[in-house]
Design a protein around this motif. Structure first.
Motif, PDB file in Angstrom:
ATOM      1  N   TYR A 148     -40.188  44.634  11.910  1.00 32.55           N
ATOM      2  CA  TYR A 148     -41.589  44.221  11.979  1.00 32.55           C
ATOM      3  C   TYR A 148     -41.985  43.494  10.694  1.00 32.55           C
ATOM      4  N   TYR A 200     -37.667  51.781  16.039  1.00 29.43           N
ATOM      5  CA  TYR A 200     -38.767  51.863  15.081  1.00 29.43           C
ATOM      6  C   TYR A 200     -38.377  51.468  13.660  1.00 29.43           C
ATOM      7  N   PRO A 245     -38.537  49.814  10.470  1.00 28.41           N
ATOM      8  CA  PRO A 245     -39.608  48.978   9.918  1.00 28.41           C
ATOM      9  C   PRO A 245     -39.179  47.545   9.617  1.00 28.41           C
ATOM     10  N   ARG A 305     -45.804  47.287  11.027  1.00 27.85           N
ATOM     11  CA  ARG A 305     -44.762  47.771  10.125  1.00 27.85           C
ATOM     12  C   ARG A 305     -45.141  49.138   9.556  1.00 27.85           C
ATOM     13  N   ALA A 308     -44.571  51.687  12.165  1.00 30.55           N
ATOM     14  CA  ALA A 308     -43.134  51.925  12.310  1.00 30.55           C
ATOM     15  C   ALA A 308     -42.626  52.810  11.172  1.00 30.55           C
TER      16      ALA A 308
END
Length: 84
Positions: free
Chosen positions: A34, A29, A31, A40, A43
């Motif tokens: 993304y 996850y 961020p 994002r 995340a």
């Protein structure tokens, strides 16, 4: 939500299991994996939840406080809620 559930662990997990679960979730996850946009943002929210859960569980393990831990608040083993 229960901190152990966030990390995908059962109560009584060892410190090593907690750390391994955290690392796997943090990698999944992160961020930075993304592009900007809703994924994002999701995340980032998930990472905040994962970080809080990790801190909560590690604190519980280090202090030996075995109360039921719900993110944002500790509750007695009698369950969530209570008198008031």
């Amino acid at each position: 939500m229960d901190a152990y559930q966030v990390l995908g662990l059962a109560r009584g997990a060892s410190e090593e299991e907690v750390k391994a679960a955290y690392r796997a979730l943090a990698q999944k996850y992160n961020p930075e994996n993304y592009e900007a946009g809703p994924l994002r943002e999701d995340a980032e929210r998930k990472m905040n939840q994962i970080n809080e859960a990790f801190d909560t569980v590690m604190s519980e393990l280090r202090t030996g406080d075995r109360k039921s831990v719900v993110l944002g608040k500790s509750v007695s083993s009698g369950g969530v809620g209570g008198g008031g």
